[in-house]
Design an enzyme around this catalytic site. Sequence first.
Site, PDB file in Angstrom:
ATOM      1  N   TYR A   1      81.925 -67.614 -66.295  1.00 35.00           N
ATOM      2  CA  TYR A   1      81.383 -68.183 -65.057  1.00 35.00           C
ATOM      3  C   TYR A   1      82.347 -67.960 -63.899  1.00 35.00           C
ATOM      4  O   TYR A   1      81.970 -67.459 -62.829  1.00 35.00           O
ATOM      5  CB  TYR A   1      81.117 -69.673 -65.256  1.00 35.00           C
TER       6      TYR A   1
ATOM      7  N   GLY B   1      67.628 -75.750 -56.929  1.00 38.21           N
ATOM      8  CA  GLY B   1      68.717 -76.517 -57.531  1.00 38.21           C
ATOM      9  C   GLY B   1      69.065 -77.752 -56.732  1.00 38.21           C
ATOM     10  O   GLY B   1      68.444 -78.052 -55.707  1.00 38.21           O
TER      11      GLY B   1
END
Length: 297
Positions: A135, A7
């Site tokens: 999330y 990422g």
Amino acid sequence: MVTGAGGALGTDLVRVLTASGERFRAFVRADLDITDAEAVDAAVGDWAGGVDEPAVLLNAAAFTAVDLAETDADATRAAHAVNADAPGLLAAACARHGARLVHVSTDYVFDGRGPAGRPGAGYEPDDPTGARSVYGRTKELGEQRVRDALEAHHVVRTAWVYGDTGSNFVATMARLAGQRDTLDVVDDQHGSPTWSADLAEALVALGRSDAPAGTLHATGGGATTWCGFARAVFEELGADPHRVHGCTTEQFPRPAPRPAWSVLSPDSWAAAGLAPLRDWRDALHAAVERHPGLLGR
């Protein structure tokens, strides 16, 4: 050891560690399934057993498709596996093999209304949480599982992270600047843009430090809105920032509720004896100078 190395933040962690000459191993998803307890234990044990100095695991892995996690059952399960279960597995493996863990978390663990009784102040690590999205709730669970499994840990909450890997707000605004005469961007959500390169430097410094275990906050300095951030991107392009028009969150409803207030206080970071991250606006200028591709150049 770096998990989530593919990422934006993980890529910059690898860059920082490579430039410093530090001995490390980096794992992307294809290398290590961090939701597999046996695989995690084997990887951490092999790595920690091969170093003489104190071993530090930097966990930058996360499931961040916040809207999909609200609407898709498979995505919800993935969010729980990666954000809640995996940090606990990593922490347990670190406990078994004598390693420290630096685990990256998020402003989404808070309810986004700002700290009670302190209007305009940034959240402190011990302020009550109250995540309002899948999330946020899964990241909050992940934090707790780290704390439960491992004494030698740091949970580092951050916000509004962008880098030169993958999709990000800066590149999106730069692209839209070339496609539209004007843009409507939300102007009632406040936070601190955080360049992943600066955050990576800060996390490595934390890993090398003797800061006491606990929860810290680390973001770019200062605060703005998404509209203000977009206008700054236009300024970096040499475009008229007034082409960006402010709008409200209600005009752009999303499946996952966005925090209205994502500002995190830097006081805990400073109290740990760590250097603050630079002001978000200065960081943006440095980011686009280092990575012209962020502006499509």
